[in-house]
Write a protein that holds these residues in place. Structure first.
Motif, PDB file in Angstrom:
ATOM      1  N   UNK A 190       0.697  -1.277   0.091  1.00 15.08           N
ATOM      2  CA  UNK A 190       0.042  -0.002   0.056  1.00 15.08           C
ATOM      3  C   UNK A 190       1.006   1.272   0.082  1.00 15.08           C
ATOM      4  N   UNK A 191       1.990   1.123   0.868  1.00 17.29           N
ATOM      5  CA  UNK A 191       2.772   2.215   0.637  1.00 17.29           C
ATOM      6  C   UNK A 191       3.858   2.377  -0.491  1.00 17.29           C
ATOM      7  N   UNK A 192       4.284   1.261  -0.915  1.00 10.47           N
ATOM      8  CA  UNK A 192       5.568   1.241  -2.161  1.00 10.47           C
ATOM      9  C   UNK A 192       5.017   1.040  -3.376  1.00 10.47           C
ATOM     10  N   UNK A 193       3.782   0.468  -3.512  1.00  8.19           N
ATOM     11  CA  UNK A 193       3.559  -0.320  -4.889  1.00  8.19           C
ATOM     12  C   UNK A 193       2.671   0.215  -5.541  1.00  8.19           C
ATOM     13  N   UNK A 194       1.970   1.534  -5.475  1.00 11.13           N
ATOM     14  CA  UNK A 194       0.971   1.970  -6.148  1.00 11.13           C
ATOM     15  C   UNK A 194       1.376   2.352  -7.469  1.00 11.13           C
ATOM     16  N   UNK A 195       2.694   2.923  -7.931  1.00  5.90           N
ATOM     17  CA  UNK A 195       3.093   3.229  -8.842  1.00  5.90           C
ATOM     18  C   UNK A 195       3.086   1.945 -10.010  1.00  5.90           C
ATOM     19  N   UNK A 196       3.503   0.905  -9.319  1.00  9.35           N
ATOM     20  CA  UNK A 196       3.682  -0.195 -10.155  1.00  9.35           C
ATOM     21  C   UNK A 196       2.510  -1.079 -10.689  1.00  9.35           C
ATOM     22  N   UNK A 197       1.327  -0.676 -10.054  1.00 10.94           N
ATOM     23  CA  UNK A 197       0.228  -1.456 -10.308  1.00 10.94           C
ATOM     24  C   UNK A 197      -1.076  -0.497 -10.852  1.00 10.94           C
ATOM     25  N   UNK A 198      -0.931   0.837 -10.769  1.00  9.47           N
ATOM     26  CA  UNK A 198      -2.168   1.654 -11.333  1.00  9.47           C
ATOM     27  C   UNK A 198      -2.336   1.284 -12.769  1.00  9.47           C
ATOM     28  N   UNK A 199      -1.541   1.022 -13.618  1.00  5.53           N
ATOM     29  CA  UNK A 199      -1.648   0.690 -14.940  1.00  5.53           C
ATOM     30  C   UNK A 199      -2.251  -0.705 -15.256  1.00  5.53           C
ATOM     31  N   UNK A 200      -2.131  -1.604 -14.194  1.00  2.00           N
ATOM     32  CA  UNK A 200      -2.499  -2.913 -14.465  1.00  2.00           C
ATOM     33  C   UNK A 200      -3.963  -3.048 -14.765  1.00  2.00           C
ATOM     34  N   UNK A 201      -4.369  -3.872 -15.567  1.00  2.00           N
ATOM     35  CA  UNK A 201      -5.667  -4.279 -15.804  1.00  2.00           C
ATOM     36  C   UNK A 201      -6.591  -4.775 -14.768  1.00  2.00           C
ATOM     37  N   UNK A 202      -7.781  -5.039 -14.643  1.00  2.70           N
ATOM     38  CA  UNK A 202      -8.726  -5.440 -13.768  1.00  2.70           C
ATOM     39  C   UNK A 202      -8.453  -6.832 -13.263  1.00  2.70           C
ATOM     40  N   UNK A 203      -8.660  -6.963 -11.937  1.00  2.00           N
ATOM     41  CA  UNK A 203      -8.688  -8.276 -11.647  1.00  2.00           C
ATOM     42  C   UNK A 203      -9.567  -9.264 -12.000  1.00  2.00           C
ATOM     43  N   UNK A 204      -9.651 -10.603 -11.927  1.00  2.00           N
ATOM     44  CA  UNK A 204     -10.627 -11.456 -12.363  1.00  2.00           C
ATOM     45  C   UNK A 204     -11.686 -11.137 -11.242  1.00  2.00           C
ATOM     46  N   UNK A 205     -13.211 -11.385 -11.748  1.00  2.00           N
ATOM     47  CA  UNK A 205     -14.291 -11.143 -10.938  1.00  2.00           C
ATOM     48  C   UNK A 205     -14.972 -12.329 -10.779  1.00  2.00           C
ATOM     49  N   UNK A 206     -15.199 -12.916  -9.556  1.00  2.00           N
ATOM     50  CA  UNK A 206     -15.715 -14.057  -9.417  1.00  2.00           C
ATOM     51  C   UNK A 206     -17.451 -13.941  -9.505  1.00  2.00           C
ATOM     52  N   UNK A 207     -18.087 -14.870 -10.232  1.00  2.00           N
ATOM     53  CA  UNK A 207     -19.628 -14.723 -10.153  1.00  2.00           C
ATOM     54  C   UNK A 207     -20.497 -15.083  -9.056  1.00  2.00           C
ATOM     55  N   UNK A 208     -20.266 -14.384  -7.962  1.00  3.36           N
ATOM     56  CA  UNK A 208     -20.924 -14.516  -6.731  1.00  3.36           C
ATOM     57  C   UNK A 208     -21.605 -13.320  -6.258  1.00  3.36           C
ATOM     58  N   UNK A 209     -22.807 -13.107  -5.990  1.00  4.39           N
ATOM     59  CA  UNK A 209     -23.446 -11.758  -5.566  1.00  4.39           C
ATOM     60  C   UNK A 209     -23.240 -11.858  -3.931  1.00  4.39           C
ATOM     61  N   UNK A 210     -23.484 -10.582  -3.586  1.00  6.65           N
ATOM     62  CA  UNK A 210     -23.448 -10.311  -2.204  1.00  6.65           C
ATOM     63  C   UNK A 210     -24.412 -11.016  -1.376  1.00  6.65           C
ATOM     64  N   UNK A 211     -25.636 -11.231  -1.878  1.00  5.00           N
ATOM     65  CA  UNK A 211     -26.646 -12.127  -1.268  1.00  5.00           C
ATOM     66  C   UNK A 211     -26.349 -13.726  -0.846  1.00  5.00           C
ATOM     67  N   UNK A 212     -25.449 -13.904  -1.880  1.00  6.62           N
ATOM     68  CA  UNK A 212     -25.136 -15.565  -1.826  1.00  6.62           C
ATOM     69  C   UNK A 212     -24.095 -15.624  -0.775  1.00  6.62           C
TER      70      UNK A 212
END
Length: 412
Positions: A190-212
């Motif tokens: 959180x302190x050191x890696x902001x610059x290295x990940x801001x340009x990265x693509x979105x993470x995989x999203x799992x098909x689970x709803x909040x209700x589930x």
């Protein structure tokens, strides 16, 4: 419908970045892994990465490490939870179930069968095969560490996090230390890696709803608190068996060998399984592919409490895996939301680097120190590593080479 803001439409999961596969595809992929993944939970992560990240490209290294880090945080069988999550990502709830069944089935069938026949693999051939499979685990984990280090610790900041995590876990080998270094890695990221990940693509999203998610978390708590009461009220041996194995699965972090003291306390101390039978089953479990938690199937089958046999084995297996899967499914929708934030992605970059360090530490102990016992086994480990990395042989072929080499070493 507006989609502004990171939490908008939070209950409707974003589609995965690649087309979803079929349940049959997931089942066959994990059946192959269930038949060939020797060496315990850390080695399983290497097999998963080679087959599903590198070869099939279901997920990228960063998203895979995110899932590994999350499963390290949660109680339960870490490698099986990772497999469950990968199956869910690929083919939804049916894929998650298919991944679990296929990965678990081969060793579960063998362990329950062993409970019936009561014979173990012995002699120099059996010992040689077991030693060779341990050596294969060295090569598989080394390949995973090598590849993940390039992808997840490519700069000085993350390499430093990985090395620091490895040092801590080697010196303080415990599940609490592993969780601690992931937390610290996230804070440093959180302190050191902001610059290295801001340009990265979105993470995989799992098909689970909040209700589930909420339903799964509630079910986990209700079962953990309610099963002991139900067992005391009904006096049913089957409920006693489910309660014991559910509690063991709910309270263990990291899975694998860490669950053994809990299982011993649940089934040996009260006299359900004799110490000799417990140790015999544990010895055979070392030679099995797939998750070590299938040892529970053997214990349920030989237990004097509950239905015993195949029915007892199946009850024990479902009970010990269920809490980890409920927890993982319960937290995934909230994990999805959190990972969309830039700060969270920086924290995960640090946590992922720490996971690389944890794998490196595990490569040394227990994988290397257990498997490499002399010059011959070290040479065999080098051969298996080169076959994986340079010749790019599939892991199942390297398993055969390692098993054959182990027999040769045993007779040399």
């Amino acid at each position: 419908m507006s989609s502004d803001g990171p939490l908008a439409n939070a209950d409707v999961p974003t589609p995965p970045p690649r087309p979803r596969g079929s349940v049959a595809e997931v089942f066959l992929a994990f059946l192959k892994l269930g038949l060939t993944s020797f060496g315990g939970p850390i080695a399983h992560l290497g097999y998963f990465r080679d087959e599903l990240v590198t070869r099939r490209r279901w997920i990228d290294d960063r998203a895979y490490a995110d899932l590994v880090a999350l499963c390290q945080f949660l109680p339960g069988p870490a490698s099986s939870q990772v497999g469950f999550g990968l199956g869910m990502l690929r083919a939804g709830a049916g894929g998650a179930l298919a991944a679990f069944v296929a990965f678990t089935l081969p060793s579960a069938v063998l362990m329950i069968a062993f409970a019936s026949v009561g014979t173990a693999v012995g002699g120099p051939v059996g010992a040689g095969v077991l030693d060779g499979l341990k050596v294969v685990a060295v090569a598989v984990v080394a390949q995973a560490v090598w590849g993940m280090a390039h992808a997840l610790a490519p700069d000085r900041q993350r390499a430093g996090i990985a090395v620091g995590a490895a040092v801590v876990v080697v010196l303080l080998p415990s599940s609490l230390a592993q969780i601690g270094v992931i937390v610290v890695g996230a804070l440093v990221g959180l302190w050191l890696c902001r610059a290295s990940v801001d340009a990265a693509g979105p993470a995989a999203v799992f098909p689970v709803t909040r209700t589930v998610g909420w339903l799964c978390l509630a079910t986990f708590v209700v079962l953990l608190a309610g099963l002991p009461l139900l067992a005391a009220t009904t006096g049913s041996g089957a409920v006693d068996l489910v309660d014991a194995f559910y509690r063991a699965g709910a309270l263990v972090f990291g899975g694998g060998h860490v669950v053994l003291p809990l299982l011993e306390a649940e089934v040996v101390v009260p006299g359900w399984v004799s110490p000799d039978a417990f140790l015999a089953g544990y010895g055979v479990a070392q030679a099995m592919p797939g998750p070590l938690f299938t040892f529970a199937g053997y214990l349920g089958a030989v237990s004097s409490v509950g239905p015993g046999g195949v029915a007892g084995g199946v009850l024990a297996l479902v009970a010990i895996f269920l809490p980890g899967f409920l927890l993982l499914t319960g937290v995934l929708p909230f994990w999805n939301d959190l990972r969309r934030r830039a700060g969270a992605r920086a924290a995960m970059a640090g946590a992922n680097a720490a996971v690389v360090g944890i794998l490196a530490a595990a490569l040394y102990d227990p994988v290397f120190v257990t498997a490499v016992t002399g010059p011959a086994t070290f040479a065999l480990a080098l051969v298996c590593f080169v076959l994986l990395v340079a010749f790019r042989l599939p892991p199942w072929m390297v398993v055969l080479v390692g098993a054959g080499g182990g027999i040769v070493v045993a007779f040399s």
